[in-house]
Design an enzyme around this catalytic site. Structure first.
Site, mmCIF file in Angstrom:
data_model
loop_
_atom_site.group_PDB
_atom_site.id
_atom_site.type_symbol
_atom_site.label_atom_id
_atom_site.label_comp_id
_atom_site.label_asym_id
_atom_site.label_seq_id
_atom_site.Cartn_x
_atom_site.Cartn_y
_atom_site.Cartn_z
ATOM 1 N N ARG A 246 -18.587 -2.147 -11.494
ATOM 2 C CA ARG A 246 -19.714 -2.722 -10.569
ATOM 3 C C ARG A 246 -20.950 -2.628 -11.316
ATOM 4 O O ARG A 246 -21.830 -3.489 -10.964
ATOM 5 C CB ARG A 246 -19.823 -1.618 -9.520
ATOM 6 C CG ARG A 246 -18.600 -1.467 -8.607
ATOM 7 C CD ARG A 246 -18.709 -0.749 -7.547
ATOM 8 N NE ARG A 246 -17.853 -0.936 -6.512
ATOM 9 C CZ ARG A 246 -17.448 -0.104 -5.671
ATOM 10 N NH1 ARG A 246 -18.138 1.261 -5.398
ATOM 11 N NH2 ARG A 246 -16.368 -0.181 -4.526
ATOM 12 N N LYS B 68 -0.478 -2.380 8.233
ATOM 13 C CA LYS B 68 -0.544 -2.382 9.675
ATOM 14 C C LYS B 68 -1.305 -3.625 10.264
ATOM 15 O O LYS B 68 -2.039 -4.284 9.677
ATOM 16 C CB LYS B 68 -1.523 -1.281 10.192
ATOM 17 C CG LYS B 68 -0.808 0.156 9.982
ATOM 18 C CD LYS B 68 -1.765 1.254 10.507
ATOM 19 C CE LYS B 68 -0.795 2.543 10.455
ATOM 20 N NZ LYS B 68 -1.755 3.401 10.867
ATOM 21 N N GLY C 68 -9.094 -4.338 -0.947
ATOM 22 C CA GLY C 68 -8.275 -3.552 -1.753
ATOM 23 C C GLY C 68 -7.093 -3.466 -2.453
ATOM 24 O O GLY C 68 -7.046 -3.891 -3.388
ATOM 25 N N GLY D 226 -14.543 -4.139 2.201
ATOM 26 C CA GLY D 226 -14.982 -4.111 3.509
ATOM 27 C C GLY D 226 -15.903 -5.230 3.993
ATOM 28 O O GLY D 226 -15.779 -5.925 4.701
HETATM 29 P P1 AMP Z 1 -3.389 -2.081 4.004
HETATM 30 O O1 AMP Z 1 -4.327 -1.166 3.497
HETATM 31 O O2 AMP Z 1 -3.092 -2.212 5.319
HETATM 32 O O3 AMP Z 1 -3.640 -3.493 3.268
HETATM 33 O O4 AMP Z 1 -1.900 -1.496 3.253
HETATM 34 C C1 AMP Z 1 -1.684 -1.522 2.138
HETATM 35 C C2 AMP Z 1 -0.458 -0.552 1.808
HETATM 36 O O5 AMP Z 1 0.621 -0.966 2.657
HETATM 37 C C3 AMP Z 1 -0.003 -0.421 0.572
HETATM 38 O O6 AMP Z 1 -0.077 1.096 0.291
HETATM 39 C C4 AMP Z 1 1.707 -0.516 0.643
HETATM 40 O O7 AMP Z 1 2.558 0.363 0.034
HETATM 41 C C5 AMP Z 1 1.682 -0.572 2.109
HETATM 42 N N1 AMP Z 1 3.011 -1.513 2.567
HETATM 43 C C6 AMP Z 1 3.218 -2.610 2.164
HETATM 44 N N2 AMP Z 1 4.409 -2.896 2.866
HETATM 45 C C7 AMP Z 1 5.116 -1.797 3.436
HETATM 46 C C8 AMP Z 1 6.250 -1.823 4.019
HETATM 47 N N3 AMP Z 1 7.159 -2.666 4.333
HETATM 48 N N4 AMP Z 1 6.329 -0.271 4.594
HETATM 49 C C9 AMP Z 1 5.341 0.388 4.446
HETATM 50 N N5 AMP Z 1 4.340 0.443 3.696
HETATM 51 C C10 AMP Z 1 3.939 -0.864 3.262
#
Ligand code: AMP
Length: 419
Positions: free
Chosen positions: A35, A220, A376, A399
């Site tokens: 950064r 999610k 991220g 963010g």
């Molecule tokens: P996000 O912060 O919502 O972008 O989610 C990122 C996280 O999603 C990472 O730590 C991944 O390990 C997790 N992830 C990706 N695919 C899957 C899956 N099929 N089942 C569970 N976790 C997942």
């Protein structure tokens, strides 16, 4: 709008909002200087143009004033080293030292102000005990907003022009990221990092050449729904992978075993699929998945059809047919936006989907597509697989980047763009 390239800095003091919110170890050594390094071009430009620099930033989330662990003085040795000069330090961004040192700055000199967030005025949020009543909270909020005006004005007195180069906090309407700009109506501009971030995001979201493909993954749907909604009238293709794919697959009647799912969002998933149809957007879901017997790198695995995950098993990555399907779409895209991994890429057994999508994006970029990776985990993934320099732009602002692609106005950007 003024730009850093055309502005005459001769004899001017530039107040630069940087993002020096870097990780420090127990010995107060910086463990990742990215950064700071990202702000150097802007600092050097002002100095080379005959100006002086006043740097201001936050560090961490102080809960009270002057928490020693969160002092920006820990940054000074590294700044001295990379700028090859003796950076001055004001140990209180509102104190006498800040006033005298900024007033006495000579061309070529740099002053760093102490952590802005030692003052609650920076964020404009009062620090209250949890026991405070609603009335007390309301009164304190109004008082802090009032004090914030004086704080902002004080910052503005240190300089002749204002540069915002802190994209990571551009989604916050804080004193130093947005409010102070009003004191420099004809002397405010983006730094190089902000220019690159805003320029790349605009290139994708406002001027993206067609076909435009967005790849969304991660855990999610709930975290991505605003992005999906905003993208529907912009993209041609929306590829969905990661854990979030199973909410869509279940909503369409597929079997997902123990895969990640948000049952309360099934209806929303159906509505999204219908909305996509109405907008003429091609939503592409994985056709196969890597199913695992447990959430572990050494679990037993099988390749299954995406809607046929056996009971007791969970889908932790996309499968080979999906990889090929996504590759074909990406290789025929002119603009690509990627946010979120395709599987649990932290475990090598479930990283292949993410690696291959990253490679497809790198190949499409080489063929001439403009690709932006942000948010991220997808940034962590391109770095981990050493593909960061093979995509067009990797956004540094988690963010802020997400809010931009959700279609929100970023106060830090708007404050500079405002007439
Ligand atoms: P996000 O912060 O919502 O972008 O989610 C990122 C996280 O999603 C990472 O730590 C991944 O390990 C997790 N992830 C990706 N695919 C899957 C899956 N099929 N089942 C569970 N976790 C997942």
């Amino acid at each position: 709008m003024k730009t850093i390239d055309s502005y005459d800095f001769t004899g001017k003091r530039a107040l630069i909002r940087v993002d020096f919110n870097v990780p420090l170890d127990d010995a107060m050594k910086i463990t990742d200087t990215n950064r700071i390094d990202a702000a150097l071009a802007t600092i050097r430009k002002v100095l080379a143009g005959g100006g002086s620099v006043i740097l201001m930033s936050h560090l961490g989330r102080p809960k009270k004033n002057f928490e020693p662990k969160l002092s920006l003085k820990h940054i000074v040795p590294y700044l001295n080293h990379v700028l090859s000069l003796e950076v001055k330090f004001a140990d209180d961004c509102m104190g006498e030292s800040a006033k005298t040192l900024s007033a006495g700055l000579k061309p070529g000199e740099v002053l760093l102000l102490e952590n802005l967030r030692y003052y609650e005025e920076e964020e404009g949020k009062p620090r209250l005990p949890e026991t405070a009543t609603d009335d007390e909270k309301k009164a304190a909020k109004a008082a802090t907003k009032e004090k914030q005006k004086a704080f902002t004005k004080q910052l503005s007195t240190y300089a002749d022009c204002y540069i915002n180069d802190a994209f990571g906090t551009a989604h916050r309407a804080h004193a130093s990221t947005a409010l102070v700009a009003a004191y420099f109506p004809n002397d405010k501009m983006f730094g190089y990092l902000m220019n690159a971030e805003v320029g790349s995001l605009n290139k994708v979201m406002k001027e993206g050449k067609k076909p435009f493909t967005a790849v969304l993954g991660g855990a999610k749907v709930s975290g991505k729904i605003q992005i999906i909604n905003h993208l529907l009238d912009k993209v041609d293709n929306l590829i969905v992978g990661g854990g979030m794919m199973f909410t869509f697959i279940k909503a369409m009647g597929g079997k997902i075993g123990n895969s990640l799912v948000e049952d309360d969002l099934l209806e929303l998933a159906v509505n999204t699929l219908e909305g996509a149809k109405m907008h003429g957007v091609n939503i592409i879901l994985p056709v196969d998945a890597i199913a695992a017997s447990a959430f572990a790198n050494d679990a037993e695995t099988r390749i299954v059809k995406a809607g046929e995950v056996p009971d007791g098993w969970m889908g932790l990555d996309i499968g080979p047919e999906s990889i090929a399907l996504f590759d074909n779409i990406l290789m025929n895209s002119e603009t690509i936006l990627w946010n979120g991994p395709m599987g649990v890429f932290e475990m090598p057994s479930f990283a292949e989907g993410t690696i291959q999508v990253a490679k497809s994006i790198a190949n499409a970029t080489q063929k001439g597509a403009f690709s932006l990776v942000g948010g991220g985990d997808s940034v962590a993934a391109v770095n981990k697989f050493r593909l960061a320099d093979k995509v067009s732009y990797v956004s540094t602002g988690g963010g802020a980047m997400l809010e931009f692609i959700e279609g929100k106005v970023l106060p830090g950007v708007a404050a500079i763009e405002a007439e």
